[in-house]
Design an enzyme around this catalytic site. Structure first.
Site, short mmCIF file in Angstrom:
data_model
loop_
_atom_site.label_atom_id
_atom_site.label_comp_id
_atom_site.label_asym_id
_atom_site.label_seq_id
_atom_site.Cartn_x
_atom_site.Cartn_y
_atom_site.Cartn_z
CG HIS A 53 0.33 -71.92 -37.21
ND1 HIS A 53 -0.37 -71.70 -37.27
CD2 HIS A 53 0.90 -72.71 -38.73
CE1 HIS A 53 -0.28 -70.38 -39.01
NE2 HIS A 53 0.41 -71.26 -39.15
CD GLU A 93 3.30 -74.55 -40.59
OE1 GLU A 93 3.26 -73.52 -41.14
OE2 GLU A 93 3.73 -73.52 -38.67
CG ASP A 140 5.92 -70.94 -42.23
OD1 ASP A 140 5.82 -71.64 -42.78
OD2 ASP A 140 5.38 -71.00 -40.88
CG HIS A 195 4.28 -67.35 -42.48
ND1 HIS A 195 3.88 -66.65 -43.58
CD2 HIS A 195 3.52 -68.38 -42.47
CE1 HIS A 195 3.04 -66.78 -43.99
NE2 HIS A 195 2.50 -68.10 -43.48
#
Length: 301
Positions: free
Chosen positions: A48, A75, A77, A90
């Protein structure tokens, strides 16, 4: 051409070929594993926002740490600047994670590129906001990339990934049914690894799962649940038998009925072990190094 010069050129070509072959072998492994229906015992790890506990979240440093560790995916963003450059962020604003303030969309890339990222405890670092282009070049052939917050800028995400030859490394996830996907995206998702996410509610879950398995072209089904007693979770064996890998999110309790990364620090058997009993073979984690150590200990990596 003298012999010394020829030797240098030959060596450079050899090294280039070795790196290229290694990258292709790594990518082949990742894609074959992602699409193997969970036939192997190998559990894939997705980190993440990268290794954000040891580097600024969504930084090149955080992503490189995951690549070096041999994790399977990161992951990221995405947000888009005023001049249509995709950057890693993010939040819609830059206040929390950088030395700047305001909305990403109010800045050009030239205005953002000299800002510094902050560490998880707010210390100013030497790391800068990466662009999507930079991340793709870093990750090319080396790790899978799950792109979050992609829907508002979906066409641009696909365009940039294609330009870098990284489309097959990209993973996009969504919660909508097959009809909505077909109507909204059409052929845009061709060549991308799309993963439907079933957000369990207790009612209507079976119908949604059947729709995902019957009508969406995918190799992975993701389940998210606030409670661990939703009946649809017990269909995990059926999902695997139908040829899908199963993706669980171990970030925090609202996604996994409490069997999360925090629990894993003291009770991994009731956290990661519980998810494995529910047929997990992809785990999306905030503690990828802890998860990796656990999986290696039990022979699942």
């Amino acid at each position: 051409m003298n012999t010394k010069y020829f030797t240098i050129i030959a060596f450079m070509l050899f090294v280039s070929g070795v790196f290229s072959t290694h990258a292709q072998n790594r990518l082949d492994f990742l894609l074959n594993t992602l699409k193997d229906g969970g036939k192997s015992d190998y559990v894939m790890i997705f980190a993440h926002r990268g290794d954000w506990r040891n580097a600024p979240e969504n930084s090149l440093q955080a992503y490189k740490s995951c690549i070096d560790a041999g994790f399977d995916g990161i992951e990221i963003d995405v947000q888009m600047t005023k001049d249509s450059i995709i950057v890693m962020m993010h939040d819609q604003t830059i206040d929390r994670t950088t030395t700047g303030t305001g909305k990403v969309s109010d800045y050009t890339w030239a205005e953002l590129k000299d800002l510094k990222l902050k560490s998880p405890i707010g210390v100013i670092t030497r790391q800068r906001i990466p662009t999507f282009d930079e991340v793709l070049e870093l990750a090319k052939g080396r790790i899978l990339i799950q792109v979050d917050k992609w829907q508002p800028i979906k066409e641009k995400v696909i365009e940039v990934a294609k330009r870098h030859g990284c489309l097959e490394q990209i993973i996009l996830r969504g919660t909508t049914d097959s009809k909505h996907i077909a109507k909204t995206y059409g052929k845009l998702l061709d060549g991308v690894n799309y993963i439907p996410v079933l957000v369990c509610k207790g009612e209507g879950d079976d119908e949604k799962l059947d729709d995902f398995m019957d009508n969406i072209k995918t190799s992975v089904i993701s389940l998210s649940f606030t409670r661990d007693d939703f009946p649809v979770i017990d269909r995990a064996k059926e999902i695997k038998d139908r040829g899908f890998r199963i993706w669980y999110n171990s970030l925090w309790a609202e996604f996994n009925g409490g069997h999360d990364d925090e629990m894993a620090m003291d009770d991994p058997e009731n956290s990661y072990g519980w998810l494995l009993k529910k047929r997990a073979n992809i785990i999306f984690s905030d503690h990828p190094f802890l998860l990796d150590a656990y999986l290696k200990k039990i022979g699942r990596r």
